[in-house]
Design a protein around this motif. Structure first.
Motif, PDB file in Angstrom:
ATOM      1  N   LEU A 201       5.239 -18.112 -26.755  1.00  0.00           N
ATOM      2  CA  LEU A 201       5.527 -17.333 -27.963  1.00  0.00           C
ATOM      3  C   LEU A 201       5.297 -15.856 -27.668  1.00  0.00           C
ATOM      4  O   LEU A 201       4.616 -15.499 -26.720  1.00  0.00           O
ATOM      5  N   PHE A 202       5.889 -15.006 -28.505  1.00  0.00           N
ATOM      6  CA  PHE A 202       5.610 -13.579 -28.416  1.00  0.00           C
ATOM      7  C   PHE A 202       4.323 -13.354 -29.201  1.00  0.00           C
ATOM      8  O   PHE A 202       4.335 -13.159 -30.417  1.00  0.00           O
ATOM      9  N   THR A 203       3.197 -13.406 -28.488  1.00  0.00           N
ATOM     10  CA  THR A 203       1.895 -13.572 -29.126  1.00  0.00           C
ATOM     11  C   THR A 203       1.509 -12.405 -30.032  1.00  0.00           C
ATOM     12  O   THR A 203       0.740 -12.588 -30.964  1.00  0.00           O
ATOM     13  N   GLU A 204       2.033 -11.213 -29.743  1.00  0.00           N
ATOM     14  CA  GLU A 204       1.645 -10.063 -30.554  1.00  0.00           C
ATOM     15  C   GLU A 204       2.360 -10.078 -31.911  1.00  0.00           C
ATOM     16  O   GLU A 204       1.976  -9.375 -32.838  1.00  0.00           O
ATOM     17  N   LEU A 205       3.413 -10.893 -32.008  1.00  0.00           N
ATOM     18  CA  LEU A 205       4.226 -10.896 -33.227  1.00  0.00           C
ATOM     19  C   LEU A 205       3.827 -12.039 -34.155  1.00  0.00           C
ATOM     20  O   LEU A 205       3.218 -13.017 -33.735  1.00  0.00           O
ATOM     21  N   THR A 206       4.214 -11.902 -35.416  1.00  0.00           N
ATOM     22  CA  THR A 206       3.897 -12.935 -36.394  1.00  0.00           C
ATOM     23  C   THR A 206       4.782 -14.164 -36.181  1.00  0.00           C
ATOM     24  O   THR A 206       5.760 -14.119 -35.435  1.00  0.00           O
TER      25      THR A 206
ATOM     26  N   VAL B   9       4.188 -26.643 -42.812  1.00  0.00           N
ATOM     27  CA  VAL B   9       2.881 -26.011 -42.617  1.00  0.00           C
ATOM     28  C   VAL B   9       3.035 -24.558 -42.180  1.00  0.00           C
ATOM     29  O   VAL B   9       2.198 -23.701 -42.488  1.00  0.00           O
ATOM     30  N   LEU B  10       4.142 -24.247 -41.507  1.00  0.00           N
ATOM     31  CA  LEU B  10       4.335 -22.877 -41.029  1.00  0.00           C
ATOM     32  C   LEU B  10       4.501 -21.878 -42.175  1.00  0.00           C
ATOM     33  O   LEU B  10       4.270 -20.686 -42.004  1.00  0.00           O
ATOM     34  N   LEU B  11       4.892 -22.387 -43.351  1.00  0.00           N
ATOM     35  CA  LEU B  11       5.039 -21.492 -44.512  1.00  0.00           C
ATOM     36  C   LEU B  11       3.734 -20.764 -44.817  1.00  0.00           C
ATOM     37  O   LEU B  11       3.739 -19.639 -45.305  1.00  0.00           O
ATOM     38  N   ASN B  12       2.599 -21.416 -44.507  1.00  0.00           N
ATOM     39  CA  ASN B  12       1.302 -20.788 -44.790  1.00  0.00           C
ATOM     40  C   ASN B  12       0.969 -19.671 -43.811  1.00  0.00           C
ATOM     41  O   ASN B  12       0.050 -18.903 -44.044  1.00  0.00           O
ATOM     42  N   TYR B  13       1.674 -19.648 -42.678  1.00  0.00           N
ATOM     43  CA  TYR B  13       1.285 -18.725 -41.601  1.00  0.00           C
ATOM     44  C   TYR B  13       2.344 -17.683 -41.308  1.00  0.00           C
ATOM     45  O   TYR B  13       2.316 -17.058 -40.268  1.00  0.00           O
ATOM     46  N   ARG B  14       3.309 -17.527 -42.223  1.00  0.00           N
ATOM     47  CA  ARG B  14       4.450 -16.659 -41.913  1.00  0.00           C
ATOM     48  C   ARG B  14       4.051 -15.315 -41.340  1.00  0.00           C
ATOM     49  O   ARG B  14       4.640 -14.841 -40.387  1.00  0.00           O
ATOM     50  N   GLN B  15       3.037 -14.678 -41.949  1.00  0.00           N
ATOM     51  CA  GLN B  15       2.680 -13.317 -41.530  1.00  0.00           C
ATOM     52  C   GLN B  15       1.479 -13.314 -40.579  1.00  0.00           C
ATOM     53  O   GLN B  15       0.887 -12.274 -40.339  1.00  0.00           O
ATOM     54  N   ARG B  16       1.140 -14.486 -40.052  1.00  0.00           N
ATOM     55  CA  ARG B  16      -0.002 -14.526 -39.146  1.00  0.00           C
ATOM     56  C   ARG B  16       0.460 -14.324 -37.712  1.00  0.00           C
ATOM     57  O   ARG B  16       1.540 -14.764 -37.325  1.00  0.00           O
TER      58      ARG B  16
ATOM     59  N   SER C 166       1.098 -15.066 -34.070  1.00  0.00           N
ATOM     60  CA  SER C 166       1.322 -16.411 -33.541  1.00  0.00           C
ATOM     61  C   SER C 166       0.211 -16.839 -32.588  1.00  0.00           C
ATOM     62  O   SER C 166      -0.028 -18.025 -32.398  1.00  0.00           O
ATOM     63  N   SER C 167      -0.512 -15.864 -31.995  1.00  0.00           N
ATOM     64  CA  SER C 167      -1.582 -16.249 -31.061  1.00  0.00           C
ATOM     65  C   SER C 167      -2.762 -16.863 -31.801  1.00  0.00           C
ATOM     66  O   SER C 167      -3.614 -17.493 -31.191  1.00  0.00           O
TER      67      SER C 167
END
Ligand SMILES: Nc1ncnc2c1ncn2[C@@H]1O[C@H](COP(=O)(O)OP(=O)(O)O)[C@@H](O)[C@H]1O
Ligand SMILES: [Mg+2]
Lengths: 297, 242
Positions: free
Chosen positions: B94-99, B131-138, B140-141
């Protein structure tokens, strides 16, 4: 005291812009473009020439900036891309970008001669007083422009799709191409932007240095130190903070040690900072006291 | 044959490797439209190399790769990624720095001018992995391994490609997370996707796929169906996996 901090911030803005120029191209290609100072010089020479030919300084500035963008892209196409295409992990770019710098400097010296030429004055005559300190209009402009450019870069990087693609390429170029990013185009864009930053630094410093083909390396080195102490190899914005710090420290050294101290003092600071925090002061792994204590043990 | 009956992916005489050495030799495989095919084999067999070659991420490459009606053999990676193939790679990357959402939206980079289509794809990814709906702006790392794998699969789906490439999506996940991934793969099949699944776990491969290729030492040595395994037992496959 306030005086040398403020004028330190002004010159530091210029170092920061060159540092960011270095950091932006490094961010997506992992290459340090040692011709960055010379790219800045190109903007200065072109601006000075066009302005002394009688055109308006604004046209001269725009063409100067355009020329530094073009030369920066050329440096990628000539001195970086072929080397990386051959082997992405080789260090051939060390030699090729230095070679490109020497080429630019000699070409400029051949075209314009080794002596300095006048540079159009920008915001000359203005000055503002803050408490007991005085800043010239040029110095205020340098600080303001640096803030605007640094903020704009961060905004584009974080908020636009193309900025995010840049982050993706910086994180994992293979994966970025596997989601449809053209890494060559992204690299060219990054070099063009870095050329713009270097050019802007040139326009800001030109009125004090005048136009001289040999001023590239001094400012290239200052920009490099700004990037390294700030931690710009990780995040381009950190190079701006590094530049501001460097400007204040160098100015302070001149005022408090002796008038030549800014020649060597920044290197001393660089060495100390890299020992204390190898990734730079303002990087994500930047300075923290607990980490320093752990390292000391 | 009408063009419509072209397989989703057809590879012939593919050789590829790093530096001067070929890691895979003379590989031929096919994935029909709507078919799911597994590529099994021991570590170091060259499975990941096959997927990287399909994505054009390897320079040293010969042979032909057709996706649908198009020969993509000479495409650069960013063109292959423009609706032909997409990959959920080994190690997720994943692009870890991005949400989470930025990772997903970047997956649809080639569709960036089709806002409505991107929105619909995004909705379908969230439908697959609510479940990803809860983490949209989190960032990814900050996600768990299973959630990161969901993002990787979602990012792959976002380009709406003709063939999906998955590289060991079950590796290093908890049993619960593996269950979610398998369920998602079955759901993708139901939606009509074509997929090439690299797996170490034979049980997952037989549960999800119509056919299985076995690869050892850079060559495809066997082709079988889940029925073959059910009839003859895991031994016919375990002897290759070692
Ligand atoms: N980047 C690389 N450079 C050189 N050799 C590699 C590289 N990646 C993989 N290999 C070699 O290629 C072979 C196959 O690797 P891989 O395709 O990753 O196998 P698998 O996915 O089946 O475990 C291995 O022997 C590995 O050492
Ligand atoms: Mg593998």
């Amino acid at each position: 005291m306030l005086q040398f901090i403020l004028s330190g911030l002004a010159i530091g803005s210029v170092y920061g812009l060159i540092g960011m120029a270095l950091a932006i191209s490094f961010y997506v290609t992992r290459v340090i473009n040692f011709a960055q100072g010379q790219i800045m010089m190109v903007a200065i020479m072109i601006t000075a020439t066009i302005s002394s030919a009688g055109y308006s300084p604004w046209i001269a500035v725009i063409l100067g900036l355009l020329s530094s963008c073009i030369v920066a892209v050329l440096s990628y196409v000539i001195a970086v891309k072929p080397i990386l295409a051959f082997n992405r992990f080789s260090f051939g770019w060390l030699v090729s970008t230095l070679g490109f710098a020497v080429m630019l400097e000699n070409a400029a010296a051949y075209l314009w001669g080794p002596t300095s030429r006048p540079f159009p004055a920008i915001l000359n005559g203005y000055s503002i007083h803050i408490a007991n300190a005085v800043l010239t209009g040029q110095q205020v402009l340098a600080i303001a422009v640096a803030i605007v450019f640094a903020a704009a870069f961060e905004l584009v990087r974080k908020r636009t799709l193309y900025g995010k693609l840049g982050v993706a390429v910086a994180t994992d170029p293979d994966m970025a191409s596997a989601i449809g990013g053209n890494t060559t185009v992204v690299a060219i864009a990054a070099f063009a932007i870095s050329g713009l930053f270097a050019g802007v630094a040139g326009i800001l410093i030109g009125p004090s240095t005048f136009a001289n083909p040999y001023l590239g390396s001094t400012y290239g080195i200052s920009g490099f130190i700004a990037m390294m102490i700030g931690g710009g190899t990780e995040k381009p914005l950190s190079a701006m903070f590094g530049g501001l710090l460097l400007g204040v420290l160098a100015n302070g050294a001149n005022a408090l040690i002796d008038s030549q101290a800014s020649d060597w003092f920044p290197f001393l600071v660089l060495v100390i900072i890299l020992i204390v925090t190898p990734r730079g002061l303002f990087s994500s792994g930047g300075f923290s006291f607990p980490r320093l204590m752990r390292r000391a043990r | 044959m009408s063009p419509l009956s072209n397989p989703a992916l057809e590879i012939s005489a593919l050789s590829a490797g790093y530096g001067r050495f070929d890691v895979i030799r003379d590989v031929a495989l096919r994935v029909g439209k709507g078919e799911a095919v597994a590529l099994l084999g021991p570590n170091g067999a060259g499975k990941t190399t096959v997927l990287r070659a399909i994505m054009s991420l390897i320079k040293n490459r010969r042979g032909s790769i057709r996706i649908g009606d198009t020969d993509v053999s000479d495409f650069p990676p960013h063109r292959v990624a423009s609706g032909y193939a997409a990959i959920a790679p080994e190690g997720r990357r994943l692009f870890t720095e991005l949400t989470v959402e930025d990772n997903l939206v970047l997956g649809a980079f080639h569709l960036r001018h089709e806002k409505a289509r991107v929105a619909a794809l995004l909705a379908s990814v969230y439908e697959l992995f609510p479940v990803l709906l809860n983490y949209r702006q989190r960032r990814s790392s900050f996600l768990s391994g299973g959630e990161q794998q969901m993002v990787a699969i979602g990012r792959m789906l976002m380009s709406d490609p003709e063939i999906l490439l998955l590289d060991e999506p079950s590796i290093a996940l908890s049993p619960v997370a593996v269950g979610i991934v398998v369920k998602a793969l079955l759901e993708l099949r139901r939606r009509g996707a074509s997929l090439l699944l690299v797996e170490q776990r034979v049980d997952i491969a037989t549960q999800v796929c119509d056919r299985l290729y076995i690869m050892t030492h850079g060559e495809i040595v066997e082709e079988m169906t889940p029925d073959d395994i059910r009839r003859q037992g895991f031994d016919i496959i375990n002897k290759y996996l070692g």
